[in-house]
Design a protein around this motif. Structure first.
Motif, PDB file in Angstrom:
ATOM      1  N   LEU A   1       0.820  -1.201   0.000  1.00 55.95           N
ATOM      2  CA  LEU A   1       0.000   0.000   0.000  1.00 55.95           C
ATOM      3  C   LEU A   1       0.862   1.262   0.000  1.00 55.95           C
ATOM      4  CD1 LEU A   1      -2.776  -0.937   2.595  1.00 55.95           C
ATOM      5  CD2 LEU A   1      -3.019  -0.750   0.133  1.00 55.95           C
ATOM      6  N   VAL A   2       1.929   1.228   0.783  1.00 57.15           N
ATOM      7  CA  VAL A   2       2.788   2.406   0.878  1.00 57.15           C
ATOM      8  C   VAL A   2       3.387   2.747  -0.481  1.00 57.15           C
ATOM      9  CG1 VAL A   2       4.953   3.271   1.853  1.00 57.15           C
ATOM     10  CG2 VAL A   2       3.338   2.096   3.305  1.00 57.15           C
ATOM     11  N   HIS A   3       3.942   1.764  -1.148  1.00 56.12           N
ATOM     12  CA  HIS A   3       4.596   2.016  -2.430  1.00 56.12           C
ATOM     13  C   HIS A   3       3.583   2.392  -3.503  1.00 56.12           C
ATOM     14  CE1 HIS A   3       8.476   0.894  -0.892  1.00 56.12           C
ATOM     15  NE2 HIS A   3       7.947  -0.202  -0.387  1.00 56.12           N
ATOM     16  N   GLU A   4       2.427   1.761  -3.473  1.00 52.54           N
ATOM     17  CA  GLU A   4       1.376   2.067  -4.449  1.00 52.54           C
ATOM     18  C   GLU A   4       0.910   3.518  -4.300  1.00 52.54           C
ATOM     19  OE1 GLU A   4      -0.654   0.806  -7.676  1.00 52.54           O
ATOM     20  OE2 GLU A   4       0.661  -0.488  -6.538  1.00 52.54           O
ATOM     21  N   GLN A   5       0.656   3.941  -3.052  1.00 51.66           N
ATOM     22  CA  GLN A   5       0.224   5.314  -2.796  1.00 51.66           C
ATOM     23  C   GLN A   5       1.338   6.304  -3.130  1.00 51.66           C
ATOM     24  OE1 GLN A   5      -2.768   6.369  -1.849  1.00 51.66           O
ATOM     25  NE2 GLN A   5      -2.236   8.501  -1.615  1.00 51.66           N
ATOM     26  N   ALA A   6       2.572   5.958  -2.796  1.00 49.94           N
ATOM     27  CA  ALA A   6       3.691   6.857  -3.065  1.00 49.94           C
ATOM     28  C   ALA A   6       3.900   7.044  -4.565  1.00 49.94           C
ATOM     29  CB  ALA A   6       4.962   6.317  -2.424  1.00 49.94           C
ATOM     30  N   MET A   7       3.651   6.026  -5.346  1.00 46.43           N
ATOM     31  CA  MET A   7       3.823   6.150  -6.798  1.00 46.43           C
ATOM     32  C   MET A   7       2.811   7.115  -7.392  1.00 46.43           C
ATOM     33  SD  MET A   7       6.424   4.422  -7.597  1.00 46.43           S
ATOM     34  CE  MET A   7       6.481   3.869  -9.263  1.00 46.43           C
ATOM     35  N   SER A   8       1.612   7.184  -6.820  1.00 50.36           N
ATOM     36  CA  SER A   8       0.617   8.095  -7.371  1.00 50.36           C
ATOM     37  C   SER A   8       0.677   9.475  -6.720  1.00 50.36           C
ATOM     38  CB  SER A   8      -0.784   7.507  -7.239  1.00 50.36           C
ATOM     39  OG  SER A   8      -1.120   7.321  -5.883  1.00 50.36           O
ATOM     40  N   ALA A   9       0.895   9.550  -5.388  1.00 52.35           N
ATOM     41  CA  ALA A   9       0.885  10.845  -4.708  1.00 52.35           C
ATOM     42  C   ALA A   9       2.251  11.514  -4.678  1.00 52.35           C
ATOM     43  CB  ALA A   9       0.377  10.668  -3.278  1.00 52.35           C
ATOM     44  N   GLY A  10       3.326  10.767  -4.795  1.00 52.69           N
ATOM     45  CA  GLY A  10       4.665  11.331  -4.722  1.00 52.69           C
ATOM     46  C   GLY A  10       5.367  10.977  -3.426  1.00 52.69           C
ATOM     47  N   TRP A  11       4.619  10.742  -2.356  1.00 52.06           N
ATOM     48  CA  TRP A  11       5.184  10.260  -1.090  1.00 52.06           C
ATOM     49  C   TRP A  11       4.055   9.779  -0.200  1.00 52.06           C
ATOM     50  CZ3 TRP A  11       5.265  15.431  -2.422  1.00 52.06           C
ATOM     51  CH2 TRP A  11       4.482  16.285  -1.667  1.00 52.06           C
ATOM     52  N   THR A  12       4.397   9.038   0.821  1.00 56.65           N
ATOM     53  CA  THR A  12       3.438   8.540   1.805  1.00 56.65           C
ATOM     54  C   THR A  12       4.186   8.260   3.102  1.00 56.65           C
ATOM     55  OG1 THR A  12       1.609   7.007   2.144  1.00 56.65           O
ATOM     56  CG2 THR A  12       3.604   6.114   1.158  1.00 56.65           C
ATOM     57  N   TYR A  13       3.471   7.863   4.132  1.00 53.23           N
ATOM     58  CA  TYR A  13       4.071   7.725   5.462  1.00 53.23           C
ATOM     59  C   TYR A  13       3.742   6.376   6.084  1.00 53.23           C
ATOM     60  CZ  TYR A  13       4.479  12.753   4.972  1.00 53.23           C
ATOM     61  OH  TYR A  13       4.783  13.994   4.507  1.00 53.23           O
ATOM     62  N   ALA A  14       4.608   5.946   7.005  1.00 48.77           N
ATOM     63  CA  ALA A  14       4.353   4.790   7.858  1.00 48.77           C
ATOM     64  C   ALA A  14       4.602   5.240   9.293  1.00 48.77           C
ATOM     65  CB  ALA A  14       5.266   3.625   7.500  1.00 48.77           C
ATOM     66  N   ILE A  15       3.728   4.800  10.203  1.00 45.83           N
ATOM     67  CA  ILE A  15       3.841   5.159  11.612  1.00 45.83           C
ATOM     68  C   ILE A  15       4.133   3.882  12.389  1.00 45.83           C
ATOM     69  CG2 ILE A  15       2.649   6.144  13.602  1.00 45.83           C
ATOM     70  CD1 ILE A  15       0.798   7.552  11.545  1.00 45.83           C
ATOM     71  N   VAL A  16       5.101   3.952  13.277  1.00 43.95           N
ATOM     72  CA  VAL A  16       5.460   2.801  14.097  1.00 43.95           C
ATOM     73  C   VAL A  16       5.038   3.095  15.529  1.00 43.95           C
ATOM     74  CG1 VAL A  16       7.333   1.312  14.882  1.00 43.95           C
ATOM     75  CG2 VAL A  16       7.430   2.344  12.604  1.00 43.95           C
ATOM     76  N   GLY A  17       4.236   2.200  16.090  1.00 44.99           N
ATOM     77  CA  GLY A  17       3.767   2.357  17.463  1.00 44.99           C
ATOM     78  C   GLY A  17       3.841   1.036  18.195  1.00 44.99           C
ATOM     79  N   VAL A  18       3.329   1.034  19.433  1.00 41.38           N
ATOM     80  CA  VAL A  18       3.316  -0.162  20.264  1.00 41.38           C
ATOM     81  C   VAL A  18       1.875  -0.629  20.417  1.00 41.38           C
ATOM     82  CG1 VAL A  18       3.896  -1.098  22.537  1.00 41.38           C
ATOM     83  CG2 VAL A  18       5.357   0.618  21.505  1.00 41.38           C
TER      84      VAL A  18
END
Length: 186
Positions: A1-18
């Motif tokens: 999902l991250v790479h797919e969204q980044a290819m269309s929008a130009g960038w995207t984010y991932a959040i790391v939590g507990v």
């Protein structure tokens, strides 16, 4: 999902939590650039803070239907809720980790611009998609009016045609139906 969204929008984010259950396992969620933004520290070459905006769609929640936000900083994660007077702090987690738990994914970054990648949705490609969509709409409209065989009746008047409820059909309703009629004239 991250790479797919980044290819269309130009960038995207991932959040790391507990995980909330206390197991200590990491929870990684992906977020679109449409509802999240980040501030970049050019010296450390990392995200210095990030803000995520969203609407609470959980009907069992106390904040159901409200706009919510999460602010990620190097020392804390702050949950915000919108109120009539502005934003209020709903919860604060002072983690004191010294880093922001957000990672930005950028397709095709360059040395000059590491933050903004190149979207695959170039202006030329958007133009091609727009033209294709217009062509499909035109084809659908044309198929409604011209794809079915029409029957022509010459010399009929508008009063010759009625709707199923017995009222007179207008010329437009008759035309858009499957019959094309022309009134008799000299």
């Amino acid at each position: 999902l991250v790479h797919e969204q980044a290819m269309s929008a130009g960038w995207t984010y991932a959040i790391v939590g507990v995980d909330d259950d206390g197991s200590g396992f990491p929870v990684i969620t992906t977020e679109s650039a449409l509802n999240m933004t980040a501030s970049w520290d050019p010296v450390k070459r990392e995200i210095s803070s990030a803000l995520q905006l969203y609407r609470d769609n959980d009907p069992t929640s106390d904040t159901y239907g409200q706009s919510l936000a999460t602010l990620y900083t190097r020392d804390a994660i702050v949950q915000l809720a919108s109120a009539k007077t502005g934003w209020t702090v709903a919860e604060r987690n002072d983690h004191q980790q010294g880093f922001v738990p957000v990672v930005q994914f950028t397709p095709r970054p360059r040395f000059r611009d590491r933050l903004r990648g190149r979207s695959e949705m170039t202006p030329a490609w958007r133009n091609t998609q727009d033209r294709a969509a217009r062509t499909l709409v035109r084809m659908e409209i044309a198929s409604e009016f011209f794809a079915a065989a029409k029957v022509y009746i010459l010399g009929a008047s508008e009063e010759s045609f009625q709707k199923s409820d017995g009222t007179k059909a207008s010329a437009w309703e008759t035309y858009t139906g499957r019959l094309s009629t022309l009134e008799a004239d000299e």
